[in-house]
Design a protein around this motif. Structure first.
Motif, PDB file in Angstrom:
ATOM      1  N   SER A 580       1.013  -1.401   0.403  1.00 51.16           N
ATOM      2  CA  SER A 580       0.191  -0.317   0.108  1.00 51.16           C
ATOM      3  C   SER A 580       0.719   1.475   0.145  1.00 51.16           C
ATOM      4  O   SER A 580       1.692   1.382   0.417  1.00 51.16           O
ATOM      5  N   TYR A 581       0.783   1.856  -0.632  1.00 51.18           N
ATOM      6  CA  TYR A 581       1.008   3.384  -0.579  1.00 51.18           C
ATOM      7  C   TYR A 581      -0.037   4.399  -0.443  1.00 51.18           C
ATOM      8  O   TYR A 581      -1.206   4.946  -0.891  1.00 51.18           O
ATOM      9  N   ALA A 582       0.790   5.298   0.606  1.00 45.68           N
ATOM     10  CA  ALA A 582      -1.237   6.611   1.315  1.00 45.68           C
ATOM     11  C   ALA A 582       0.551   7.296   1.560  1.00 45.68           C
ATOM     12  O   ALA A 582       0.548   7.683   2.760  1.00 45.68           O
ATOM     13  N   PRO A 583       0.297   8.549   0.432  1.00 49.45           N
ATOM     14  CA  PRO A 583       1.225   9.498   0.736  1.00 49.45           C
ATOM     15  C   PRO A 583       0.793  10.673   1.918  1.00 49.45           C
ATOM     16  O   PRO A 583      -0.855  11.020   2.093  1.00 49.45           O
ATOM     17  N   LEU A 584       1.750  11.407   2.569  1.00 47.43           N
ATOM     18  CA  LEU A 584       1.344  12.046   3.979  1.00 47.43           C
ATOM     19  C   LEU A 584       0.205  13.155   3.295  1.00 47.43           C
ATOM     20  O   LEU A 584       1.308  13.847   2.342  1.00 47.43           O
ATOM     21  N   GLU A 585      -0.993  14.145   3.135  1.00 46.26           N
ATOM     22  CA  GLU A 585      -0.731  15.133   3.695  1.00 46.26           C
ATOM     23  C   GLU A 585      -1.674  15.013   1.881  1.00 46.26           C
ATOM     24  O   GLU A 585      -1.657  15.962   1.678  1.00 46.26           O
ATOM     25  N   LYS A 586      -1.535  14.023   1.649  1.00 45.16           N
ATOM     26  CA  LYS A 586      -2.448  13.897   0.007  1.00 45.16           C
ATOM     27  C   LYS A 586      -4.021  13.432   0.641  1.00 45.16           C
ATOM     28  O   LYS A 586      -4.320  12.555   0.724  1.00 45.16           O
ATOM     29  N   PRO A 587      -4.803  13.876  -1.077  1.00 45.95           N
ATOM     30  CA  PRO A 587      -6.060  12.540  -0.475  1.00 45.95           C
ATOM     31  C   PRO A 587      -6.673  11.149  -0.695  1.00 45.95           C
ATOM     32  O   PRO A 587      -7.729  10.846  -1.288  1.00 45.95           O
ATOM     33  N   TYR A 588      -5.980  10.912  -1.429  1.00 47.31           N
ATOM     34  CA  TYR A 588      -5.543   9.621  -1.642  1.00 47.31           C
ATOM     35  C   TYR A 588      -4.311   8.503  -1.554  1.00 47.31           C
ATOM     36  O   TYR A 588      -3.744   8.887  -1.106  1.00 47.31           O
ATOM     37  N   ALA A 589      -5.174   7.102  -1.555  1.00 49.86           N
ATOM     38  CA  ALA A 589      -4.306   5.743  -1.434  1.00 49.86           C
ATOM     39  C   ALA A 589      -3.915   4.795  -2.430  1.00 49.86           C
ATOM     40  O   ALA A 589      -5.188   4.861  -3.337  1.00 49.86           O
ATOM     41  N   LEU A 590      -3.000   4.187  -2.499  1.00 46.85           N
ATOM     42  CA  LEU A 590      -2.835   2.958  -4.103  1.00 46.85           C
ATOM     43  C   LEU A 590      -1.946   1.907  -2.571  1.00 46.85           C
ATOM     44  O   LEU A 590      -2.054   1.752  -2.098  1.00 46.85           O
ATOM     45  N   HIS A 613      -4.098 -21.863  -7.885  1.00 44.81           N
ATOM     46  CA  HIS A 613      -3.837 -19.908  -8.915  1.00 44.81           C
ATOM     47  C   HIS A 613      -3.497 -18.877  -7.816  1.00 44.81           C
ATOM     48  O   HIS A 613      -2.805 -18.642  -6.597  1.00 44.81           O
ATOM     49  N   THR A 614      -2.692 -18.087  -8.328  1.00 46.32           N
ATOM     50  CA  THR A 614      -2.868 -16.705  -7.577  1.00 46.32           C
ATOM     51  C   THR A 614      -3.015 -15.568  -8.356  1.00 46.32           C
ATOM     52  O   THR A 614      -3.719 -15.823 -10.082  1.00 46.32           O
ATOM     53  N   VAL A 615      -4.226 -14.649  -8.148  1.00 46.53           N
ATOM     54  CA  VAL A 615      -4.989 -13.802  -8.117  1.00 46.53           C
ATOM     55  C   VAL A 615      -4.447 -12.640  -7.446  1.00 46.53           C
ATOM     56  O   VAL A 615      -4.164 -12.012  -5.985  1.00 46.53           O
ATOM     57  N   VAL A 616      -4.236 -10.860  -8.293  1.00 39.03           N
ATOM     58  CA  VAL A 616      -4.243  -9.981  -8.056  1.00 39.03           C
ATOM     59  C   VAL A 616      -4.721  -8.863  -7.764  1.00 39.03           C
ATOM     60  O   VAL A 616      -6.052  -8.912  -9.352  1.00 39.03           O
ATOM     61  N   THR A 617      -5.208  -8.022  -7.205  1.00 39.27           N
ATOM     62  CA  THR A 617      -6.404  -7.170  -7.299  1.00 39.27           C
ATOM     63  C   THR A 617      -5.796  -6.014  -6.969  1.00 39.27           C
ATOM     64  O   THR A 617      -4.599  -5.380  -6.145  1.00 39.27           O
ATOM     65  N   GLY A 618      -6.563  -4.977  -6.964  1.00 39.15           N
ATOM     66  CA  GLY A 618      -5.846  -3.627  -7.021  1.00 39.15           C
ATOM     67  C   GLY A 618      -6.553  -2.743  -6.411  1.00 39.15           C
ATOM     68  O   GLY A 618      -7.959  -2.938  -6.981  1.00 39.15           O
ATOM     69  N   GLY A 619      -6.714  -1.681  -5.909  1.00 40.38           N
ATOM     70  CA  GLY A 619      -6.968  -0.372  -5.809  1.00 40.38           C
ATOM     71  C   GLY A 619      -7.250   0.955  -5.515  1.00 40.38           C
ATOM     72  O   GLY A 619      -5.637   1.333  -5.024  1.00 40.38           O
ATOM     73  N   THR A 620      -7.908   1.701  -5.477  1.00 46.66           N
ATOM     74  CA  THR A 620      -7.484   2.558  -4.631  1.00 46.66           C
ATOM     75  C   THR A 620      -8.992   3.884  -3.979  1.00 46.66           C
ATOM     76  O   THR A 620     -10.320   3.360  -4.105  1.00 46.66           O
ATOM     77  N   SER A 621      -7.944   5.307  -3.701  1.00 50.33           N
ATOM     78  CA  SER A 621      -9.371   5.631  -2.734  1.00 50.33           C
ATOM     79  C   SER A 621      -9.028   7.077  -2.808  1.00 50.33           C
ATOM     80  O   SER A 621      -7.820   7.491  -2.731  1.00 50.33           O
ATOM     81  N   TYR A 622     -10.205   7.945  -2.174  1.00 53.56           N
ATOM     82  CA  TYR A 622      -9.994   9.505  -2.697  1.00 53.56           C
ATOM     83  C   TYR A 622     -10.255   9.903  -1.359  1.00 53.56           C
ATOM     84  O   TYR A 622     -11.903   9.759  -2.035  1.00 53.56           O
ATOM     85  N   ASP A 623      -9.730  11.114  -0.643  1.00 53.26           N
ATOM     86  CA  ASP A 623     -10.590  11.629  -0.446  1.00 53.26           C
ATOM     87  C   ASP A 623     -11.416  12.816  -0.491  1.00 53.26           C
ATOM     88  O   ASP A 623     -10.840  14.073  -0.975  1.00 53.26           O
TER      89      ASP A 623
END
Length: 671
Positions: A580-590, A613-623
């Motif tokens: 996970s990547y969640a930059p400080l003071e930014k409205p988004y995360a990945l 099997h191997t299954v990959v899932t991705g996501g993002t959030s935005y304030d």
């Protein structure tokens, strides 16, 4: 072994009951809304450092996008939930994926520690009645917890914990295959209302479903007493898709996403309500709960030649009372639980007779059940570093079966004459933890558990099953582990061994096997590394060996059991990872997550397998604002063709294909 436990517990002034600190203190697995790890909420849980002893319990919080419980629970080592059609599922907790009465009776599904179904009337699809998307958290107990929960907590338990929310929340989710879901959690401080409704068009033909849930909680503090009440209601209407048949059928879109059983359906309705009251008497506390439940289900037995319609229901009334004494050095308590249940099952085939599946009535019977438990628990703080806890439960289970139609053999169906069955169960456990250093803790647990047969195993029988009825199943377990942290790294490791006796199932020839033996051993690892303030890695892995401890010869060579063979549907390795990547003071995360399942055998003779099997899932959030968030999740990012469940039966490889690449978006508002 049970007598050894009894002696040990008596040495500690008798078995005692209390939900106390110690062995069952949770290691939180969560994805907070307001921290730098908010990206985790999109798909999975990350490990949060907690210095309390965790043992075999973990806790997760439902997130913004949670389609089915497996998405959350399969991030926990030692737990695998295999999805069937729609919301159907099969569970594995330190076990193979179990089916039939073994699957229904081996796991407890609870709401505030009250079983969602009466123990002898459990459903192998244990989550159908659980409002998992409306509760405050889910507690997952790995290994035997019969001493704590009784009933069906043989291999593990999942407890949905309710709470009046701190904030009002509402969310709507839109997704692939006409997926639409709405959820609202509304609270006033004393009363809360949770509502959810889901429509899923299904990624296989004629496999959509609609489900609605309500969860209400209210509470009030009087001068001496705190009184609260909880009620939940669930309604499900599902068009069911059967197995996709054929070699590697899950890889063939023409087969995988079609439905060979468009006539199949499942309709369920359930309700559970209870009233609780608690007060303190100096160093003692008293908790009382009175509850009522009802569940009924209609579904087409599409997997059988006659495609009969089964209807089952049951209603229960029950009471739980706990008295607990707390002190700094020694805490103890006692508990009594009693419940009475009336259940019914009937099965009718409209289609003409086919083979031994006769047209007309197959079964029509009632069962009255009465369960009473006396249990206890203690916690002894031997030193500042050593805690010792123990628990034991003595249970009496009585079934009174009445056949409502003619008894005897009709086609392949055996209708038993009226009878009564009684079972006495004793399930003790003892555990200890040791604070080796401020950042390193060790723990261990020894448990013996016993469970009564399911009523369907006893009374819904066929002609070959007249002898060797189901009996008390036992499980002995030992686990040991370490848990620690160092700088930005936190981790835990647990090893366990288990032995099950009197394992009951029906073999490929249709005969009862009531004295089966199985062995289970494994290592479970989990950890989190905060690489920096913005980058985080978490994950887990489970290495397990589930084998038969006996041999069983049958006519079907693919189902011959040989001592030492792997149990079917028991992968040796499962793993989960999250970046996970969640930059400080930014409205988004990945975030990006990976689920891995190794190869496993799909039949008892170990001649057929599924490659994993191997299954990959991705996501993002935005304030969007301080109170509004937007979530996006791309499930199965690389559109991998895999099977949620693989099986071999009746000479066919058969699969429940996994969801193809799908997109889901959620808008959530807090107010």
């Amino acid at each position: 072994m049970k007598y050894l436990f009894a002696v040990i517990l008596l040495l500690y002034a008798a078995p005692l009951w209390a939900q106390v600190q110690g062995e069952d203190e949770p290691l939180l697995l969560s994805y907070p809304l307001e921290t730098e790890a908010s990206a985790d909420e999109i798909i999975v849980r990350s490990i949060v450092d907690n210095t309390e002893y965790s043992g075999s319990q973990k806790t997760i919080a439902p997130g913004a996008i949670l389609l089915v419980p497996s998405e959350a629970l399969n991030t926990i080592p030692g737990v695998q939930i295999q999805q069937g059609s729609g919301v159907e599922s099969l569970t594995s907790i330190r076990s193979p994926v179990l089916t039939g009465g073994a699957g229904a009776g081996s796991f407890a599904y609870l709401l505030d520690e009250i079983s969602l179904r009466a123990p002898g009337f459990a459903n192998v699809n244990g989550f159908l009645e659980m409002p998992f998307d409306l509760v405050d958290n889910l507690g997952i107990y790995r290994g035997p917890h019969m001493a704590q929960f009784g009933g069906n907590a043989q291999h593990g338990a999942i407890n949905a914990q309710t709470k009046i929310p701190d904030n009002n929340r509402a969310a709507i989710t839109l997704g692939s295959d006409d997926y639409v879901a709405g959820k609202a959690l509304l609270g006033t401080g004393r009363v809360s209302l949770g509502l959810s409704a889901v429509h899923d068009g299904g990624y296989r033909a004629d496999s959509g479903y609609d489900v609605q849930k309500i969860l209400i909680r209210g509470q009030h503090d009087f001068d001496l007493w705190t009184v609260w009440g909880v009620a939940t209601v669930t309604n499900l209407n599902q068009e069911t898709a059967g197995f996709a048949l054929g070699t590697d059928a899950y890889k063939d879109d023409e087969i995988a996403f079609r439905n060979a059983n468009p006539e199949a359906f499942r309709d369920t309705r359930s309700a559970l309500a209870y009233i609780g009251a608690s007060r303190d008497f100096g160093d003692y506390s008293l908790v009382l709960k009175t509850f009522a439940r009802r569940a009924d289900m209609d579904f087409r037995l599409h997997f059988l030649p006659g495609q009969a319609l089964e209807r089952n229901d049951h209603q229960s009334l029950g009471f739980k009372g706990d008295v607990t004494y707390y002190s700094d050095a020694f805490s103890y308590g006692f508990s009594m639980n009693a419940e009475a249940t009336r259940g019914h099952l009937d099965e009718f085939q409209e289609a003409p007779t086919r083979f031994s599946f006769i047209q007309g009535e197959h079964y029509d019977y009632d069962v009255d059940a009465f369960n009473v438990d006396i249990s206890a628990n203690f916690l002894y703080r031997a030193t500042d570093k050593v805690d010792i806890s123990g628990a034991a439960r003595l249970s009496e289970v009585k079934y009174d079966y009445r056949n409502n139609i003619d008894s005897g053999v009709f086609g392949r169906f055996l209708r038993l004459t009226d009878q009564k069955n009684n079972y006495t169960l004793f399930s003790p456990q003892i555990s200890a933890s040791y604070q080796i250093t401020p950042n390193l803790e060790g723990f261990t647990k020894l448990a013996h558990s016993e469970r009564a047969p399911q009523t369907s195993d006893l009374y819904r029988v066929q002609v070959n099953q007249a002898v060797n009825p189901a009996d008390i199943e036992t499980l002995d377990a030992f686990e040991i582990g370490l848990r620690g942290s160092a700088g930005n790294l936190s981790w835990d490791a647990t090893a366990y061994i288990q032995r099950k006796d009197n394992f009951f199932f029906r073999d490929a020839d249709g005969f009862n096997v009531a004295d089966g033996e199985t062995d289970h051993a494994g290592i479970e690892l989990s950890g989190r590394w905060d690489i920096s303030e913005t980058w985080h890695i978490s994950g887990n892995a489970a290495f397990a060996q589930n084998t038969y401890g006996f041999s069983n010869q049958v006519a079907n060579s693919s189902e011959i059991i040989t001592n030492g063979n792997d149990i079917d549907t028991a992968p040796h390795v499962t793993a989960y990872g999250l970046l996970s990547y969640a930059p400080l003071e930014k409205p988004y995360a990945l975030s990006l997550s990976l689920n891995y399942m190794s190869e496993y055998f799909t039949n008892a003779a170990n001649t057929q397998d599924y490659p994993g099997h191997t299954v990959v899932t991705g996501g993002t959030s935005y304030d969007l604002t301080q109170s509004a968030k937007f979530f996006v999740r791309a499930e199965n990012l690389f559109d991998t063709r895999y099977a949620d469940r693989a099986d071999f039966a009746f000479g066919n490889e058969r699969y429940f294909p996994g969801r193809p690449r799908s997109l889901f978006v959620t808008l959530e508002k807090t107010f």
